[in-house]
Design a protein around this motif. Sequence first.
Motif, PDB file in Angstrom:
ATOM      1  N   PRO A  20       0.834  -1.200   0.000  1.00  0.00           N
ATOM      2  CA  PRO A  20       0.000   0.000   0.000  1.00  0.00           C
ATOM      3  C   PRO A  20       0.869   1.250   0.000  1.00  0.00           C
ATOM      4  N   PHE A  21       0.359   2.303  -0.571  1.00  0.00           N
ATOM      5  CA  PHE A  21       1.087   3.566  -0.672  1.00  0.00           C
ATOM      6  C   PHE A  21       1.478   4.059   0.716  1.00  0.00           C
ATOM      7  N   CYS A  22       2.719   4.493   0.873  1.00  0.00           N
ATOM      8  CA  CYS A  22       3.224   4.955   2.168  1.00  0.00           C
ATOM      9  C   CYS A  22       3.074   6.472   2.264  1.00  0.00           C
ATOM     10  N   VAL A  23       2.334   6.923   3.267  1.00  0.00           N
ATOM     11  CA  VAL A  23       2.113   8.355   3.493  1.00  0.00           C
ATOM     12  C   VAL A  23       3.085   8.842   4.560  1.00  0.00           C
ATOM     13  N   ILE A  24       3.935   9.785   4.183  1.00  0.00           N
ATOM     14  CA  ILE A  24       4.913  10.378   5.101  1.00  0.00           C
ATOM     15  C   ILE A  24       4.395  11.761   5.485  1.00  0.00           C
ATOM     16  N   GLY A  25       3.929  11.907   6.710  1.00  0.00           N
ATOM     17  CA  GLY A  25       3.330  13.164   7.153  1.00  0.00           C
ATOM     18  C   GLY A  25       4.337  14.293   7.221  1.00  0.00           C
ATOM     19  N   ALA A 307      -8.411   9.896   1.210  1.00  0.00           N
ATOM     20  CA  ALA A 307      -9.459   9.098   0.585  1.00  0.00           C
ATOM     21  C   ALA A 307      -9.035   8.673  -0.821  1.00  0.00           C
ATOM     22  N   ALA A 308      -8.410   9.603  -1.562  1.00  0.00           N
ATOM     23  CA  ALA A 308      -7.960   9.281  -2.918  1.00  0.00           C
ATOM     24  C   ALA A 308      -6.890   8.188  -2.895  1.00  0.00           C
ATOM     25  N   ILE A 309      -5.975   8.263  -1.935  1.00  0.00           N
ATOM     26  CA  ILE A 309      -4.918   7.255  -1.831  1.00  0.00           C
ATOM     27  C   ILE A 309      -5.500   5.894  -1.476  1.00  0.00           C
ATOM     28  N   ARG A 310      -6.409   5.861  -0.521  1.00  0.00           N
ATOM     29  CA  ARG A 310      -6.975   4.577  -0.118  1.00  0.00           C
ATOM     30  C   ARG A 310      -7.828   3.969  -1.230  1.00  0.00           C
ATOM     31  N   ALA A 311      -8.509   4.809  -1.992  1.00  0.00           N
ATOM     32  CA  ALA A 311      -9.265   4.296  -3.134  1.00  0.00           C
ATOM     33  C   ALA A 311      -8.318   3.721  -4.182  1.00  0.00           C
ATOM     34  N   ALA A 312      -7.199   4.406  -4.420  1.00  0.00           N
ATOM     35  CA  ALA A 312      -6.217   3.905  -5.386  1.00  0.00           C
ATOM     36  C   ALA A 312      -5.584   2.608  -4.908  1.00  0.00           C
ATOM     37  N   ASN A 313      -5.314   2.490  -3.594  1.00  0.00           N
ATOM     38  CA  ASN A 313      -4.811   1.223  -3.053  1.00  0.00           C
ATOM     39  C   ASN A 313      -5.767   0.087  -3.373  1.00  0.00           C
ATOM     40  N   LEU A 314      -7.051   0.362  -3.202  1.00  0.00           N
ATOM     41  CA  LEU A 314      -8.065  -0.662  -3.487  1.00  0.00           C
ATOM     42  C   LEU A 314      -8.058  -1.032  -4.965  1.00  0.00           C
ATOM     43  N   SER A 318      -3.840  -3.319  -3.715  1.00  0.00           N
ATOM     44  CA  SER A 318      -2.922  -3.236  -2.582  1.00  0.00           C
ATOM     45  C   SER A 318      -3.670  -3.165  -1.258  1.00  0.00           C
ATOM     46  N   ASP A 319      -4.956  -3.453  -1.286  1.00  0.00           N
ATOM     47  CA  ASP A 319      -5.804  -3.435  -0.093  1.00  0.00           C
ATOM     48  C   ASP A 319      -6.584  -4.754  -0.063  1.00  0.00           C
ATOM     49  N   ALA A 320      -6.053  -5.711   0.669  1.00  0.00           N
ATOM     50  CA  ALA A 320      -6.641  -7.056   0.691  1.00  0.00           C
ATOM     51  C   ALA A 320      -8.100  -7.018   1.122  1.00  0.00           C
ATOM     52  N   HIS A 321      -8.971  -7.535   0.256  1.00  0.00           N
ATOM     53  CA  HIS A 321     -10.417  -7.631   0.514  1.00  0.00           C
ATOM     54  C   HIS A 321     -11.075  -6.270   0.761  1.00  0.00           C
ATOM     55  N   GLY A 323     -10.391  -4.195   3.029  1.00  0.00           N
ATOM     56  CA  GLY A 323     -10.572  -3.967   4.462  1.00  0.00           C
ATOM     57  C   GLY A 323     -10.244  -2.556   4.902  1.00  0.00           C
ATOM     58  N   GLU A 324      -9.127  -1.995   4.398  1.00  0.00           N
ATOM     59  CA  GLU A 324      -8.752  -0.643   4.798  1.00  0.00           C
ATOM     60  C   GLU A 324      -9.737   0.384   4.270  1.00  0.00           C
ATOM     61  N   TRP A 325     -10.233   0.182   3.060  1.00  0.00           N
ATOM     62  CA  TRP A 325     -11.222   1.113   2.497  1.00  0.00           C
ATOM     63  C   TRP A 325     -12.502   1.112   3.325  1.00  0.00           C
ATOM     64  N   ILE A 326     -12.929  -0.067   3.745  1.00  0.00           N
ATOM     65  CA  ILE A 326     -14.148  -0.175   4.551  1.00  0.00           C
ATOM     66  C   ILE A 326     -13.950   0.496   5.906  1.00  0.00           C
ATOM     67  N   ARG A 327     -12.822   0.209   6.547  1.00  0.00           N
ATOM     68  CA  ARG A 327     -12.567   0.813   7.857  1.00  0.00           C
ATOM     69  C   ARG A 327     -12.462   2.337   7.759  1.00  0.00           C
ATOM     70  N   PHE A 328     -11.868   2.827   6.672  1.00  0.00           N
ATOM     71  CA  PHE A 328     -11.691   4.269   6.493  1.00  0.00           C
ATOM     72  C   PHE A 328     -13.030   4.974   6.333  1.00  0.00           C
TER      73      PHE A 328
END
Length: 353
Positions: A20-25, A307-314, A318-321, A323-328
């Motif tokens: 999954p994409f790594c976000v560096i704050g 949100a855009a990053i997590r959607a792209a992971n899906l 890169s987002d198994a099942h 799960g991260e998109w649903i939790r987000f």
Amino acid sequence: MTRTIVESKTKTAVIGFDEPFCVIGERINPTGRKKLAAELEAGDFSTVEADAIAQVAAGANVLDVNAGVVYNSNPNPNETEPPLMRKMLELVQGLVDVPLCIDSSVPGALEEGLKVCEGRPLLNSVTGEEERMEQILPLVKKYNVPVVAISNDDTGISEDPEVRFAVAKRIVERAADYGIPAHDIVVDPLVMPIGAMATAGKQVFTLVRRLREELGVNTTCGASNISFGLPNRHGINNAFLPMAMGAGMTSAIMNPIALPVTQTKIAEKKAEVEDAGIILPEDIDDETFVTLFGLGSMSARAGSEMAAIRAANLLLDSDAHGGEWIRFNKAPGEAPAGARGGRAGGGRRRRRA
């Protein structure tokens, strides 16, 4: 496949082609933040504390820590940055458990940070300048840490992507001379503002593909550079990040937070609403008001870029099942239906990111 390992005392972040994409704050940085710079010179770390906690809550995987304050009392950063870097890193790693990125142009501050940082931090940064490589690459080897390699050299930042690729290649080759493997180098190909260079987006996508395919390195960027000087910067950033991910970019230094709505903005909107003849309930609170009129929130929260990053992971698998998109996206207090591989129910009300 290339995997760059960054660690805190208790947590690991992996930057990689199939991760999954790594976000560096990026928020813990006084550059351009006069209030934060003044606080740091005065020994006030309250904003640093708040930014560290808020960025992790918003989903940052790694936190960049920059101590680049030019003190009014002492303008010599070689004297002021090393002890300030030590203090900031000790404070941040005592508050959050994510890995850290030590960010400075002062070699002494980088080494001071390496001495106190627990785990395996990311070092930010080395450039293609001969003096800089001679100063930083030995530190990378000595402390066995990964490093951000920025594609500029003694001639500055080139607008020619071929030159920027050549600089990155030279850094990778020089690092190899020190025994530093390519998987410990995260190249920043330098994103130019699209407002100043119409081909900036296409350039960086092409560069990322070449860096991945020809040098086998992970990549990062200052994500907001692409939208500098333009209106609706979030809209541009939200399009750029998934496109960069699709081209193979594996991380970005960015702000994961949507900042709280200010009282000034609330007052302006209430005046606009009243002028439109809309009657509000007398007991409406500010949080309800800003939510109702789409202004955001009174508290820091994950920004739309997250949100855009997590959607792209899906979409990039890169987002198994999912799960991260649903939790987000699940509403506060809602059971995470589907988070273990089942399908989420249709018509579910989702929290806006």
